[in-house]
Write a protein that holds these residues in place. Structure first.
Motif, PDB file in Angstrom:
ATOM      1  N   SER A   1      36.914  32.378  39.560  1.00 16.96           N
ATOM      2  CA  SER A   1      37.232  33.379  40.576  1.00 16.96           C
ATOM      3  C   SER A   1      38.617  33.956  40.332  1.00 16.96           C
ATOM      4  O   SER A   1      38.835  35.180  40.431  1.00 16.96           O
ATOM      5  CB  SER A   1      37.141  32.742  41.963  1.00 16.96           C
ATOM      6  OG  SER A   1      37.252  33.699  42.986  1.00 16.96           O
ATOM      7  N   LYS A   2      39.561  33.094  39.997  1.00 11.91           N
ATOM      8  CA  LYS A   2      40.909  33.551  39.652  1.00 11.91           C
ATOM      9  C   LYS A   2      40.884  34.461  38.430  1.00 11.91           C
ATOM     10  O   LYS A   2      41.593  35.482  38.383  1.00 11.91           O
ATOM     11  CB  LYS A   2      41.806  32.330  39.431  1.00 11.91           C
ATOM     12  CG  LYS A   2      43.150  32.601  38.776  1.00 11.91           C
ATOM     13  CD  LYS A   2      43.092  32.471  37.242  1.00 11.91           C
ATOM     14  CE  LYS A   2      42.609  31.104  36.806  1.00 11.91           C
ATOM     15  NZ  LYS A   2      42.439  31.057  35.324  1.00 11.91           N
ATOM     16  N   ASP A   3      40.075  34.112  37.416  1.00 10.28           N
ATOM     17  CA  ASP A   3      39.977  34.953  36.224  1.00 10.28           C
ATOM     18  C   ASP A   3      39.443  36.336  36.578  1.00 10.28           C
ATOM     19  O   ASP A   3      39.884  37.351  36.009  1.00 10.28           O
ATOM     20  CB  ASP A   3      39.072  34.300  35.186  1.00 10.28           C
ATOM     21  CG  ASP A   3      39.723  33.113  34.482  1.00 10.28           C
ATOM     22  OD1 ASP A   3      40.965  33.038  34.456  1.00 10.28           O
ATOM     23  OD2 ASP A   3      38.977  32.248  33.966  1.00 10.28           O
ATOM     24  N   VAL A   4      38.483  36.385  37.481  1.00 12.83           N
ATOM     25  CA  VAL A   4      37.950  37.665  37.946  1.00 12.83           C
ATOM     26  C   VAL A   4      39.070  38.499  38.575  1.00 12.83           C
ATOM     27  O   VAL A   4      39.231  39.697  38.287  1.00 12.83           O
ATOM     28  CB  VAL A   4      36.807  37.434  38.954  1.00 12.83           C
ATOM     29  CG1 VAL A   4      36.467  38.719  39.710  1.00 12.83           C
ATOM     30  CG2 VAL A   4      35.570  36.899  38.233  1.00 12.83           C
ATOM     31  N   ALA A   5      39.859  37.871  39.440  1.00 13.79           N
ATOM     32  CA  ALA A   5      40.946  38.587  40.125  1.00 13.79           C
ATOM     33  C   ALA A   5      41.991  39.084  39.136  1.00 13.79           C
ATOM     34  O   ALA A   5      42.448  40.234  39.219  1.00 13.79           O
ATOM     35  CB  ALA A   5      41.584  37.684  41.168  1.00 13.79           C
TER      36      ALA A   5
END
Length: 343
Positions: free
Chosen positions: A132-136
């Motif tokens: 999820s952090k990578d997406v952000a």
């Protein structure tokens, strides 16, 4: 609009949530991702791209290192300690207890790092939070590089996660990570606008004493709404951050007319703040049919939300937060983004 998604965000499949005194299947479920993707595809909103992997550095830019290590190893330690169910805290360092000692026991540390007990830790939690952090980060990097908007299909969400606490389905604060990423890339000041029904207490906490990030939130009145203990209108920041936090709490039953007036107030405040980038914590649990919220926006209202956000004229990254009426979440997210693109 560039869209970012990772299938790894779905590896967290928690089975338990404490709700109304019962253990129930969590409202925050992997199916939300598929429904959002379907809504975006149906409206042809843009290319869906896989994110790059960014490691722990963006996380550690806003989160405590020991907290991050706890999340990474909690599930393994919980199982090794012989616990049968998912990791759910049952004690906290409350007002009459000490909060300056971190226990050795995983059960004790679970309570130390938890904001609430509705959010269990299970297999795949850390991996999904990292994805999820990578997406952000990939979404904000796209905006920084091109000036064109992006949407990050973040799951789990992030705005409740404080620098060293999880809860409200959130583990890493994606909006805070994105804002810090922009600052590290040379932006002087960033705005975070949280339109989720629930106050983004973690985002507020992370930036409360800083003046390089303006944080505005429109949410349910904490006197009667989770998270109860933060999100009041008199919380305006402290120290260097005095005046850099804006909370606009609204009562249960708020309709679009009153809600959009608060949105206009937040946008005017951000406009006066001379920001160079907008991070939108996009919760669509303001929808009238949401099972754990109490506002009354209709699906068509989300088009107008997007249009008004576009009127701010800032490079913008949208990151998914809440929205639990799962049959409508894809429609509502897509309408915000469609409204933004139409301007």
């Amino acid at each position: 609009m560039r869209l970012y998604h990772s299938e790894t965000t779905k590896v967290r499949r928690a089975q338990t949530e404490l709700h109304d005194g019962a253990l129930v299947p969590p409202f925050e479920c992997p199916e939300r991702v598929d429904l959002v993707l379907a809504g975006l595809e149906e409206r042809g909103l843009g290319e869906v791209c896989a994110p790059n992997e960014h490691g722990l550095a963006p996380v550690l830019a806003v989160h405590d290192r020991d907290y991050v290590a706890f999340l990474e190893h909690c599930w393994t330690e919980w199982q090794a300690a012989g616990h049968a169910g998912e990791a759910i805290p049952n004690i906290w360092p409350a007002r009459t207890l000490r909060g300056d000692r971190i226990p050795d026991s995983v059960a004790g540390r679970l309570g130390y790092y938890a904001l609430a007990c509705e959010t269990s830790i299970c297999a795949g939690t850390f991996e999904a939070a990292m994805a999820s952090k990578d997406v952000a980060v990939s979404a904000v990097d796209h905006v920084l590089e091109t000036g064109t908007p992006a949407f990050g299909l973040c799951r789990p969400p992030g705005h409740h996660a404080a620098s060293d606490q999880f809860g409200g389905y959130c583990f890493f604060n994606n909006a805070a990570i994105a804002a810090q990423r922009a600052l590290d890339a040379g932006r002087r000041r960033v705005a975070v606008l949280d339109v989720d029904f629930h106050h983004g207490k973690g985002t507020q906490q992370i930036f409360y004493a800083r003046d390089d990030v303006l944080v505005a939130s429109i949410h349910g009145d904490p006197a009667v709404t989770f998270p109860y203990f933060l999100g009041y209108a008199d919380e305006r920041g402290e120290g260097a951050g005095e005046g850099c936090n804006l909370n606009l709490p609204l009562p249960p039953g708020t309709s679009m007319t009153r809600w959009v007036a608060a949105l206009d107030e937040a946008l005017a405040w951000i406009r006066e703040g001379d920001c160079e980038l907008l991070v939108v914590s996009l919760g669509v649990d303001t929808f009238a049919g949401d099972p754990i919220s109490a506002f009354r926006l209709e699906s068509d209202d989300f088009l107008e939300v997007g249009r008004r956000l576009a009127g701010l004229g800032l490079p913008t990254v949208f990151l998914l937060e809440g929205g639990y009426a799962v049959e409508e979440i894809g429609v509502n997210v897509a309408k915000v983004l469609s409204g933004f693109e139409r301007g």
